[in-house]
Design a protein around this motif. Structure first.
Motif, PDB file in Angstrom:
ATOM      1  N   CYS A  89       0.811  -1.216   0.000  1.00 55.88           N
ATOM      2  CA  CYS A  89       0.000   0.000   0.000  1.00 55.88           C
ATOM      3  C   CYS A  89       0.847   1.270   0.000  1.00 55.88           C
ATOM      4  O   CYS A  89       0.318   2.360  -0.229  1.00 55.88           O
ATOM      5  CB  CYS A  89      -0.941   0.005   1.201  1.00 55.88           C
ATOM      6  SG  CYS A  89      -2.130  -1.351   1.186  1.00 55.88           S
ATOM      7  N   GLN A  90       2.125   1.124   0.256  1.00 57.87           N
ATOM      8  CA  GLN A  90       3.011   2.275   0.127  1.00 57.87           C
ATOM      9  C   GLN A  90       3.169   2.644  -1.352  1.00 57.87           C
ATOM     10  O   GLN A  90       3.270   3.817  -1.694  1.00 57.87           O
ATOM     11  CB  GLN A  90       4.373   1.966   0.736  1.00 57.87           C
ATOM     12  CG  GLN A  90       5.280   3.176   0.851  1.00 57.87           C
ATOM     13  CD  GLN A  90       6.538   2.889   1.630  1.00 57.87           C
ATOM     14  OE1 GLN A  90       6.713   1.808   2.166  1.00 57.87           O
ATOM     15  NE2 GLN A  90       7.425   3.861   1.691  1.00 57.87           N
ATOM     16  N   SER A  93      -1.375   3.214  -3.309  1.00 57.60           N
ATOM     17  CA  SER A  93      -1.948   3.911  -2.151  1.00 57.60           C
ATOM     18  C   SER A  93      -3.321   4.533  -2.416  1.00 57.60           C
ATOM     19  O   SER A  93      -3.780   5.363  -1.640  1.00 57.60           O
ATOM     20  CB  SER A  93      -0.981   4.999  -1.668  1.00 57.60           C
ATOM     21  OG  SER A  93      -0.703   5.915  -2.716  1.00 57.60           O
ATOM     22  N   ASP A 142       1.251  -2.589   4.913  1.00 56.00           N
ATOM     23  CA  ASP A 142       1.404  -1.156   5.215  1.00 56.00           C
ATOM     24  C   ASP A 142       0.106  -0.421   4.916  1.00 56.00           C
ATOM     25  O   ASP A 142       0.088   0.615   4.237  1.00 56.00           O
ATOM     26  CB  ASP A 142       2.555  -0.533   4.433  1.00 56.00           C
ATOM     27  CG  ASP A 142       3.902  -0.784   5.087  1.00 56.00           C
ATOM     28  OD1 ASP A 142       3.941  -0.974   6.319  1.00 56.00           O
ATOM     29  OD2 ASP A 142       4.928  -0.813   4.372  1.00 56.00           O
ATOM     30  N   ASN A 144      -1.519   1.462   6.614  1.00 54.13           N
ATOM     31  CA  ASN A 144      -1.540   2.826   7.134  1.00 54.13           C
ATOM     32  C   ASN A 144      -1.424   3.869   6.023  1.00 54.13           C
ATOM     33  O   ASN A 144      -1.928   4.985   6.140  1.00 54.13           O
ATOM     34  CB  ASN A 144      -0.424   3.043   8.158  1.00 54.13           C
ATOM     35  CG  ASN A 144       0.859   2.331   7.819  1.00 54.13           C
ATOM     36  OD1 ASN A 144       0.901   1.102   7.779  1.00 54.13           O
ATOM     37  ND2 ASN A 144       1.902   3.088   7.569  1.00 54.13           N
ATOM     38  N   TYR A 145      -0.759   3.500   4.898  1.00 46.79           N
ATOM     39  CA  TYR A 145      -0.623   4.452   3.796  1.00 46.79           C
ATOM     40  C   TYR A 145      -1.960   4.710   3.094  1.00 46.79           C
ATOM     41  O   TYR A 145      -2.099   5.722   2.401  1.00 46.79           O
ATOM     42  CB  TYR A 145       0.417   3.951   2.788  1.00 46.79           C
ATOM     43  CG  TYR A 145       1.830   4.150   3.272  1.00 46.79           C
ATOM     44  CD1 TYR A 145       2.504   5.347   3.047  1.00 46.79           C
ATOM     45  CD2 TYR A 145       2.476   3.159   3.989  1.00 46.79           C
ATOM     46  CE1 TYR A 145       3.797   5.535   3.519  1.00 46.79           C
ATOM     47  CE2 TYR A 145       3.770   3.333   4.469  1.00 46.79           C
ATOM     48  CZ  TYR A 145       4.422   4.526   4.224  1.00 46.79           C
ATOM     49  OH  TYR A 145       5.696   4.716   4.707  1.00 46.79           O
ATOM     50  N   HIS A 148      -4.093   7.868   4.730  1.00 47.92           N
ATOM     51  CA  HIS A 148      -3.764   9.269   4.485  1.00 47.92           C
ATOM     52  C   HIS A 148      -4.596   9.876   3.363  1.00 47.92           C
ATOM     53  O   HIS A 148      -4.892  11.056   3.386  1.00 47.92           O
ATOM     54  CB  HIS A 148      -2.266   9.402   4.173  1.00 47.92           C
ATOM     55  CG  HIS A 148      -1.397   8.801   5.232  1.00 47.92           C
ATOM     56  ND1 HIS A 148      -1.441   9.213   6.538  1.00 47.92           N
ATOM     57  CD2 HIS A 148      -0.479   7.804   5.179  1.00 47.92           C
ATOM     58  CE1 HIS A 148      -0.575   8.504   7.248  1.00 47.92           C
ATOM     59  NE2 HIS A 148       0.015   7.640   6.450  1.00 47.92           N
ATOM     60  N   ASN A 286      12.055   4.120   1.532  1.00 46.57           N
ATOM     61  CA  ASN A 286      10.765   4.701   1.908  1.00 46.57           C
ATOM     62  C   ASN A 286      10.628   6.140   1.406  1.00 46.57           C
ATOM     63  O   ASN A 286       9.577   6.542   0.901  1.00 46.57           O
ATOM     64  CB  ASN A 286      10.592   4.652   3.422  1.00 46.57           C
ATOM     65  CG  ASN A 286      10.388   3.241   3.939  1.00 46.57           C
ATOM     66  OD1 ASN A 286      10.044   2.342   3.178  1.00 46.57           O
ATOM     67  ND2 ASN A 286      10.622   3.029   5.226  1.00 46.57           N
ATOM     68  N   LEU A 290       7.935   8.666  -1.625  1.00 48.03           N
ATOM     69  CA  LEU A 290       7.149   9.847  -1.291  1.00 48.03           C
ATOM     70  C   LEU A 290       6.973  10.741  -2.515  1.00 48.03           C
ATOM     71  O   LEU A 290       7.751  10.686  -3.464  1.00 48.03           O
ATOM     72  CB  LEU A 290       7.834  10.646  -0.175  1.00 48.03           C
ATOM     73  CG  LEU A 290       8.019   9.942   1.177  1.00 48.03           C
ATOM     74  CD1 LEU A 290       8.794  10.845   2.134  1.00 48.03           C
ATOM     75  CD2 LEU A 290       6.676   9.553   1.781  1.00 48.03           C
ATOM     76  N   GLU A 294       6.049  15.948  -0.570  1.00 48.82           N
ATOM     77  CA  GLU A 294       6.409  15.366   0.734  1.00 48.82           C
ATOM     78  C   GLU A 294       7.912  15.420   0.950  1.00 48.82           C
ATOM     79  O   GLU A 294       8.380  15.731   2.049  1.00 48.82           O
ATOM     80  CB  GLU A 294       5.887  13.933   0.812  1.00 48.82           C
ATOM     81  CG  GLU A 294       4.373  13.853   0.911  1.00 48.82           C
ATOM     82  CD  GLU A 294       3.801  12.504   0.488  1.00 48.82           C
ATOM     83  OE1 GLU A 294       2.576  12.325   0.609  1.00 48.82           O
ATOM     84  OE2 GLU A 294       4.568  11.631   0.011  1.00 48.82           O
ATOM     85  N   LYS A 333       0.512  13.172   7.311  1.00 50.04           N
ATOM     86  CA  LYS A 333       0.931  11.881   6.753  1.00 50.04           C
ATOM     87  C   LYS A 333       2.367  11.577   7.142  1.00 50.04           C
ATOM     88  O   LYS A 333       2.692  10.452   7.553  1.00 50.04           O
ATOM     89  CB  LYS A 333       0.786  11.894   5.233  1.00 50.04           C
ATOM     90  CG  LYS A 333       1.326  10.615   4.574  1.00 50.04           C
ATOM     91  CD  LYS A 333       1.250  10.657   3.060  1.00 50.04           C
ATOM     92  CE  LYS A 333       1.905   9.427   2.449  1.00 50.04           C
ATOM     93  NZ  LYS A 333       1.887   9.438   0.970  1.00 50.04           N
ATOM     94  N   SER A 337       3.644   8.538   9.555  1.00 55.61           N
ATOM     95  CA  SER A 337       4.625   7.585   9.025  1.00 55.61           C
ATOM     96  C   SER A 337       5.958   7.678   9.760  1.00 55.61           C
ATOM     97  O   SER A 337       6.942   7.057   9.351  1.00 55.61           O
ATOM     98  CB  SER A 337       4.839   7.832   7.530  1.00 55.61           C
ATOM     99  OG  SER A 337       3.636   7.686   6.819  1.00 55.61           O
TER     100      SER A 337
END
Length: 371
Positions: A89-90, A93, A142, A144-145, A148, A286, A290, A294, A333, A337
């Motif tokens: 999911c990074q 997304s 992941d 969590n991405y 956002h 990582n 972005l 970001e 975000k 992260s």
């Protein structure tokens, strides 16, 4: 001295594949209870029933993704009636990126790149599963991405409640959360059907790290290539970072350093030189994922040590035209992260001035942004 020198066609690596980050070991050490929980949860799928959903959580580099892939590998070796999809999911997304990845797995072709709505694409997936009488398990790595951009609840709701609109479809979710801080909260309409088996992956202990590193050494290198003191140095570095992936990469780079010297043994100096690259490996990876905006926010914070949110926005807005609301959603975000720390000072109106700092050394962040 010559006896310790490699000839041009010699190598110290017995099996270098063992040191690749996507390698799945035959023996998955010190994660027996977690593997058993995953197997228990997915066993109904093998029998043609809906699986038990899972929430897999723990710090980075503790084996979460590898454990899920190991169980997926076992299931795929025994049945073709379960469709298993792992989504990063990074990288994917948005809800359309996620459903496109599922579509690709099921149909073995890419979906149309435009002109097809998420709902229509998802319906094709569901109808295909019903037609073939297959169960699908989607691993959202992941996840969590997805929060956002507000996509997590939409995707989870679509998958978990699909059977209400399409009777007979059987789908389940494994959500992997790599944050060390909070577990994200789903919308109540999602939580009411998610009801996961929660599987924690705690940090490896010092002795567990030692066991895993020793196993990789034995598989990857010829005997006596890695002296005991070198092994201990690598274990100490892994214990320091808390990320086993650093240790695997460190073994690989240290071995390459030794071969560069034409040595049959890895030295402590080889390890020290390799650590500078290895410790930044995942931060660099990582940060590379972005967006440009970001990265720009991270760069500005890195160059200013700590900075008030309003001042950061002014600097950022000199070269960008994002509104403050969108700007601050990007800051949030980066905070979620763990790139940034956002706290409140006693200054400003009602004492709510936001102070923004990096959670990593500024020099490391700048290096990673520059690639």
């Amino acid at each position: 001295m010559k006896n310790n020198m490699l000839l041009w066609d010699e190598t110290i690596f017995r099996d270098p594949i063992v040191l690749e980050l996507d390698y799945l070991p035959e023996q998955f050490m010190h994660r027996d209870s977690q593997l058993q929980s995953l197997i228990y949860s997915l066993k109904p799928a093998v029998k043609g029933m809906r699986p038990i959903n899972c929430l897999v959580y723990g710090p980075p580099g503790t084996g979460k993704t590898s454990a899920v892939l190991k169980v997926f590998e076992e299931i795929e070796a025994h049945t073709s009636n379960v469709v298993l999809v792992k989504i990063n999911c990074q990288m994917d997304s948005t809800r359309f990126a996620v459903v496109s990845r599922i579509y690709r797995k099921l149909f073995n072709i890419d979906p149309p790149s435009s002109g097809v709505a998420f709902r229509k694409l998802f319906e094709k997936i569901v109808l295909k599963l019903i037609e073939k009488d297959r169960v699908m398990v989607v691993c959202l790595d992941d996840i969590n991405y997805l929060f956002h951009g507000g996509h997590a609840d939409e995707i989870m709701y679509s998958i978990l409640r699909a059977h209400e609109q399409y009777p007979g479809v059987k789908m389940g979710v494994i959500a992997i959360v790599s944050d060390t801080g909070k577990l994200y909260r789903f919308d109540p309409k999602v939580s009411s059907v998610f009801l996961p088996e929660e599987i924690e992956f705690p940090p490896y202990s010092y002795d567990e790290i030692g066991d895993i590193i020793s196993s990789r050494i034995q598989l990857a290198f010829y005997p006596e290539v890695v002296p005991d003191q070198v092994r201990e140095k690598i274990v100490n570095y892994v214990d320091l970072t808390g990320d086993l992936r650093v240790g695997i990469d460190l073994l690989k780079r240290s071995g390459l350093n030794a071969e560069k010297r034409a040595s049959k043994n890895i030295s402590e100096d080889d390890v020290d030189k390799a650590y500078e690259s290895s410790r930044l490996l995942h931060l660099r990876r990582n940060i590379s994922s972005l967006s440009d905006n970001e990265k720009e926010i991270l760069r500005l914070v890195a160059e200013n040590d700590e900075i008030k949110a309003g001042e950061l926005y002014e600097l950022f807005n000199d070269n960008n035209e994002l509104g403050y609301t969108r700007f601050y959603s990007l800051v949030n975000k980066l905070k979620d992260s763990h790139y940034l720390d956002v706290s409140f000072s006693g200054e400003g109106m009602r004492g709510r001035t936001r102070i923004i700092r990096l959670n990593y050394p500024a020099d490391d962040v700048i290096k990673c942004i520059r690639g």
